[in-house]
Design an enzyme around this catalytic site. Structure first.
Site, short mmCIF file in Angstrom:
data_model
loop_
_atom_site.label_atom_id
_atom_site.label_comp_id
_atom_site.label_asym_id
_atom_site.label_seq_id
_atom_site.Cartn_x
_atom_site.Cartn_y
_atom_site.Cartn_z
N CYS A 1 0.82 -1.21 0.00
CA CYS A 1 0.00 0.00 0.00
C CYS A 1 0.86 1.26 0.00
O CYS A 1 1.72 1.42 0.87
CB CYS A 1 -0.90 -0.02 1.24
SG CYS A 1 -1.78 1.52 1.54
N TRP B 1 -7.45 -6.68 5.76
CA TRP B 1 -6.07 -7.15 5.56
C TRP B 1 -5.83 -8.32 6.53
O TRP B 1 -6.35 -8.34 7.65
CB TRP B 1 -5.08 -6.04 5.88
CG TRP B 1 -5.14 -4.88 4.93
CD1 TRP B 1 -5.95 -3.79 5.02
CD2 TRP B 1 -4.34 -4.70 3.75
NE1 TRP B 1 -5.71 -2.94 3.96
CE2 TRP B 1 -4.72 -3.47 3.17
CE3 TRP B 1 -3.33 -5.45 3.14
CZ2 TRP B 1 -4.15 -2.98 2.01
CZ3 TRP B 1 -2.75 -4.96 1.98
CH2 TRP B 1 -3.15 -3.74 1.42
N VAL C 1 -4.79 0.30 6.13
CA VAL C 1 -3.41 0.45 6.57
C VAL C 1 -2.90 1.76 5.99
O VAL C 1 -3.32 2.16 4.91
CB VAL C 1 -2.53 -0.73 6.08
CG1 VAL C 1 -2.88 -2.00 6.80
CG2 VAL C 1 -2.64 -0.94 4.57
N TYR D 1 -5.79 6.89 -8.65
CA TYR D 1 -6.98 6.12 -8.29
C TYR D 1 -8.22 6.66 -9.01
O TYR D 1 -9.10 5.89 -9.41
CB TYR D 1 -7.20 6.16 -6.77
CG TYR D 1 -6.28 5.25 -6.02
CD1 TYR D 1 -6.66 3.96 -5.69
CD2 TYR D 1 -5.00 5.66 -5.66
CE1 TYR D 1 -5.81 3.10 -5.01
CE2 TYR D 1 -4.13 4.82 -4.99
CZ TYR D 1 -4.54 3.54 -4.67
OH TYR D 1 -3.68 2.69 -4.02
#
Length: 346
Positions: A55, A88, A123, A186
């Site tokens: 990430c 996750w 995260v 994104y």
């Protein structure tokens, strides 16, 4: 992808409203501070940083923690590169459980903070080891607090990544980089219409062109040393050709075709604390496997060739002092090394 339907990305929950990608930025904003004003004082050994290498938002915290030498003060939990719709998971650890928190899903730490927590299980997350509950997942504030609130635990020679006299300019640059680059890729990748995609595409490359011009004459984004601004841009650039160019349709130009940005990215990659946190295999596995709405086959590409990341960059000619009056961090801890097969740094 239906309009207004919640989905998940590496930075949390998002929706596609009117075919436009919109990130949910409602994070848990509790802070860990020296004075403990939010109930969580700075205390070595009390907190665990859960940050997947895949990430980009979590990668920032791994870099800053290493640059500042906070490894002994804040432990690091590393989920695997993929996750399901729930959370996750710690599938890289023995028995699939985080060895400190004793949980197999990061979701458990969020639910210990709020049993009815319904937003993205994101995260990075800073977890209070004494309770097993998430303290904060406000990734933008976490790195700033590592620089300004954890000073008493910085290593000798730690750089000042958020110097007071440059904070206004750093904040200004960060705002543009977040809107049009970090989040811009994104918006391209998850656009729900041709029009939304093209708007995001042009904003992204307009911003990259401005950054290309800026970095043609200066080594770093703000001032003559590495700052928080460089950390934030780097984690997008290092993923650009491997993921965003193809997977997110950001394909006007590869990073390797933008001379200043490519040289700048290689300069940082070869600086201790940056490239040694990058796991290209995990990065590709995450995006190509998790985003089944974009890549339903879950086939992970073999390329690109990574050897260019360790070629000479020539950026020293622009001057600058990477760590200012400080020094480079030492070798990576044995238990935090990236698999040598997943990086060109060997």
């Amino acid at each position: 992808m239906a309009a207004d339907h919640p989905e998940h990305s590496t930075a949390g929950t998002y929706t596609v409203k009117g075919k436009e990608f919109t990130r949910d930025t409602r994070y848990i904003t509790t802070r860990v501070t020296r004075d403990g004003r939010d109930g969580f004082p700075v205390e070595a050994g009390r907190y665990r940083l859960v940050a997947a290498r895949a990430c980009p938002w979590a990668n920032r915290t791994i870099i800053v923690r290493r640059l500042l030498g906070l490894e002994d003060a804040i432990s690091l939990g590393l989920p695997g590169p993929t996750h399901d719709e729930r959370s996750w998971t710690f599938d890289l650890d023995p028995d699939g459980k985080d060895p400190v928190l004793g949980i197999d899903r990061l979701q458990d730490a969020y639910l210990r903070r709020d049993p009815e927590y319904s937003r993205g299980i994101t995260v990075p997350a800073l977890v209070d080891v004494t309770t097993g509950a998430v303290v904060t997942n406000d990734y933008a504030q976490i790195t700033l607090d590592l620089s300004t609130e954890w000073v008493d635990h910085h290593r000798e020679g730690a750089p000042d990544l958020y110097p007071e006299h440059l904070r206004a300019e750093i904040d200004e640059v960060n705002a543009v980089v977040f809107r049009d680059v970090n989040n811009g890729v994104y918006r391209c990748g998850f656009a729900g219409s041709q029009e939304a995609y093209e708007r995001a595409y042009h904003r992204l490359f307009d911003a990259l062109d401005l950054l290309e011009e800026r970095l043609t004459t200066q080594r770093y984004l703000v001032g003559d040393t590495i700052t928080e601004a460089d950390v934030r841009l780097f984690t997008t650039l290092v993923r650009f050709d491997a993921v965003y160019h193809g997977h997110f349709k950001c394909n006007r130009t590869k990073l390797t075709e933008m001379p200043a940005l490519w040289g700048y990215a290689r300069d940082l990659f070869q600086t201790p604390g940056f490239g040694d946190t990058i796991d290209f295999a995990q990065i590709k596995q995450h995006y190509y496997v998790v985003h089944t709405d974009i890549n339903p086959t879950q086939v992970v590409p073999v390329g690109p060739d990574l050897s260019g990341w360790v070629t000479p960059h020539g950026r020293e000619e622009l001057g600058g002092r990477p760590f200012g009056d400080g020094t480079a961090p030492g070798p990576v801890r044995d238990d935090e090394r990236v698999d040598a097969a997943h990086t060109p740094l060997r």
